[in-house]
Design a protein around this motif. Structure first.
Motif, PDB file in Angstrom:
ATOM      1  N   ASP A  31       0.499  -8.382   2.106  1.00 29.56           N
ATOM      2  CA  ASP A  31      -0.132  -8.710   3.356  1.00 29.56           C
ATOM      3  C   ASP A  31       0.061  -7.074   3.392  1.00 29.56           C
ATOM      4  O   ASP A  31      -1.039  -6.445   4.689  1.00 29.56           O
ATOM      5  N   VAL A  32       0.762  -6.355   4.119  1.00 25.92           N
ATOM      6  CA  VAL A  32       1.198  -5.305   4.704  1.00 25.92           C
ATOM      7  C   VAL A  32       0.623  -3.876   3.124  1.00 25.92           C
ATOM      8  O   VAL A  32      -0.327  -3.306   4.406  1.00 25.92           O
ATOM      9  N   ILE A  33       0.044  -4.205   2.236  1.00 25.80           N
ATOM     10  CA  ILE A  33      -0.489  -3.207   1.327  1.00 25.80           C
ATOM     11  C   ILE A  33      -2.279  -4.072   2.071  1.00 25.80           C
ATOM     12  O   ILE A  33      -2.903  -2.888   2.123  1.00 25.80           O
ATOM     13  N   ASN A  34      -2.472  -5.031   1.922  1.00 20.78           N
ATOM     14  CA  ASN A  34      -3.537  -5.192   2.663  1.00 20.78           C
ATOM     15  C   ASN A  34      -4.092  -4.442   3.567  1.00 20.78           C
ATOM     16  O   ASN A  34      -5.602  -3.894   4.074  1.00 20.78           O
ATOM     17  N   GLU A  35      -3.535  -5.028   4.739  1.00 20.63           N
ATOM     18  CA  GLU A  35      -3.101  -4.132   6.382  1.00 20.63           C
ATOM     19  C   GLU A  35      -3.707  -2.991   6.301  1.00 20.63           C
ATOM     20  O   GLU A  35      -4.392  -2.257   6.844  1.00 20.63           O
ATOM     21  N   ALA A  40      -9.398  -2.477   0.610  1.00 21.83           N
ATOM     22  CA  ALA A  40     -10.010  -1.972  -0.598  1.00 21.83           C
ATOM     23  C   ALA A  40      -8.836  -1.545  -1.436  1.00 21.83           C
ATOM     24  O   ALA A  40      -8.430  -1.442  -1.742  1.00 21.83           O
ATOM     25  N   ALA A  41      -9.769  -0.982  -3.027  1.00 20.52           N
ATOM     26  CA  ALA A  41      -8.884  -0.677  -4.030  1.00 20.52           C
ATOM     27  C   ALA A  41      -8.055   0.175  -3.742  1.00 20.52           C
ATOM     28  O   ALA A  41      -8.144   1.576  -3.416  1.00 20.52           O
ATOM     29  N   VAL A  42      -6.708   0.418  -4.712  1.00 19.52           N
ATOM     30  CA  VAL A  42      -5.739   1.276  -4.926  1.00 19.52           C
ATOM     31  C   VAL A  42      -5.833   1.454  -6.233  1.00 19.52           C
ATOM     32  O   VAL A  42      -5.235   0.767  -7.293  1.00 19.52           O
ATOM     33  N   ALA A  43      -5.488   2.946  -6.853  1.00 19.65           N
ATOM     34  CA  ALA A  43      -5.421   3.599  -7.660  1.00 19.65           C
ATOM     35  C   ALA A  43      -3.839   3.323  -8.230  1.00 19.65           C
ATOM     36  O   ALA A  43      -2.864   4.247  -7.691  1.00 19.65           O
ATOM     37  N   ASP A  44      -3.795   3.545  -9.273  1.00 21.14           N
ATOM     38  CA  ASP A  44      -2.393   3.583 -10.683  1.00 21.14           C
ATOM     39  C   ASP A  44      -1.731   4.736 -10.682  1.00 21.14           C
ATOM     40  O   ASP A  44      -0.696   5.769 -10.793  1.00 21.14           O
ATOM     41  N   ALA A 115      -0.419   6.103  -0.828  1.00 19.94           N
ATOM     42  CA  ALA A 115      -0.970   6.483  -0.017  1.00 19.94           C
ATOM     43  C   ALA A 115      -2.641   6.655   0.109  1.00 19.94           C
ATOM     44  O   ALA A 115      -3.672   6.692  -0.500  1.00 19.94           O
ATOM     45  N   GLN A 116      -3.026   7.125   1.978  1.00 18.58           N
ATOM     46  CA  GLN A 116      -4.231   6.668   1.412  1.00 18.58           C
ATOM     47  C   GLN A 116      -4.822   8.339   1.968  1.00 18.58           C
ATOM     48  O   GLN A 116      -3.795  10.102   2.661  1.00 18.58           O
ATOM     49  N   LEU A 117      -5.838   7.899   0.834  1.00 19.87           N
ATOM     50  CA  LEU A 117      -6.241   9.895   0.728  1.00 19.87           C
ATOM     51  C   LEU A 117      -7.077  10.534   1.614  1.00 19.87           C
ATOM     52  O   LEU A 117      -7.834   9.518   2.323  1.00 19.87           O
ATOM     53  N   ALA A 118      -7.351  11.574   2.319  1.00 20.51           N
ATOM     54  CA  ALA A 118      -8.155  12.373   3.193  1.00 20.51           C
ATOM     55  C   ALA A 118      -9.639  11.911   2.733  1.00 20.51           C
ATOM     56  O   ALA A 118     -10.605  11.490   3.435  1.00 20.51           O
ATOM     57  N   ASP A 119      -9.742  11.974   1.246  1.00 19.46           N
ATOM     58  CA  ASP A 119     -11.199  11.458   0.735  1.00 19.46           C
ATOM     59  C   ASP A 119     -11.841  10.326   0.994  1.00 19.46           C
ATOM     60  O   ASP A 119     -12.643   9.118   0.945  1.00 19.46           O
ATOM     61  N   GLY A 120     -10.581   9.224   1.750  1.00 20.25           N
ATOM     62  CA  GLY A 120     -10.278   7.061   2.387  1.00 20.25           C
ATOM     63  C   GLY A 120     -10.115   6.731   1.115  1.00 20.25           C
ATOM     64  O   GLY A 120     -10.136   5.059   1.150  1.00 20.25           O
TER      65      GLY A 120
END
Length: 138
Positions: A31-35, A40-44, A115-120
């Motif tokens: 839930d915390v990750i989705n919030e 959105a998809a998350v790269a590894d 991490a949320q990167l600058a490109d979203g």
């Protein structure tokens, strides 16, 4: 020591809750990750997470995280009663996109950095830390 019927039922309900608690902790992490990611998809790849493989004491576990071009980094401890540990935000003038801290771990568990990167986009790293003495009342 004698228990009333009400006290006995309350103890039984408390014991039942304790057996379900680990499953709720994993659901809370998702839930915390989705919030944070908005689903959105998350790269590894793209996040560097440094934590010890074995921590003798869960009260002070050193953790460092970095992600080039990150605007925010979320740090989670998946097995803690409250998984959210920290959220680091970086402005456009930040000299580096890294942070380090000491966290408290209840027991052996995964430490996760998103991490949320600058490109979203979002990137993720995780590491299992084996704790010999728990730090969250365990």
């Amino acid at each position: 020591m004698e228990f009333t019927r009400r006290e006995t039922l309350a103890l039984g309900a408390g014991a039942a809750l304790m057996t379900v608690l680990p499953f709720r902790a994993n659901a809370a992490v998702d839930d915390v990750i989705n919030e944070f990611t908005g689903g959105a998809a998350v790269a590894d790849s793209g996040v560097d997470l440094t934590a010890p493989e074995i921590a003798e004491n869960g009260n002070t576990v050193p953790v460092a995280v970095s992600a080039e071009g990150a605007s925010a980094i979320l740090l989670l401890a998946a097995g803690n009663p409250t998984p959210g540990v920290a959220k680091f935000t970086f402005g456009p003038l930040a000299g580096s996109h890294s942070a380090s801290t000491r966290i408290r771990l209840a027991g052996t568990q995964d430490v996760i950095a998103i991490a949320q990167l600058a490109d979203g986009t979002f990137a993720r790293a995780s590491k299992t830390v084996k704790v010999t003495i728990g730090g969250c009342g365990g």
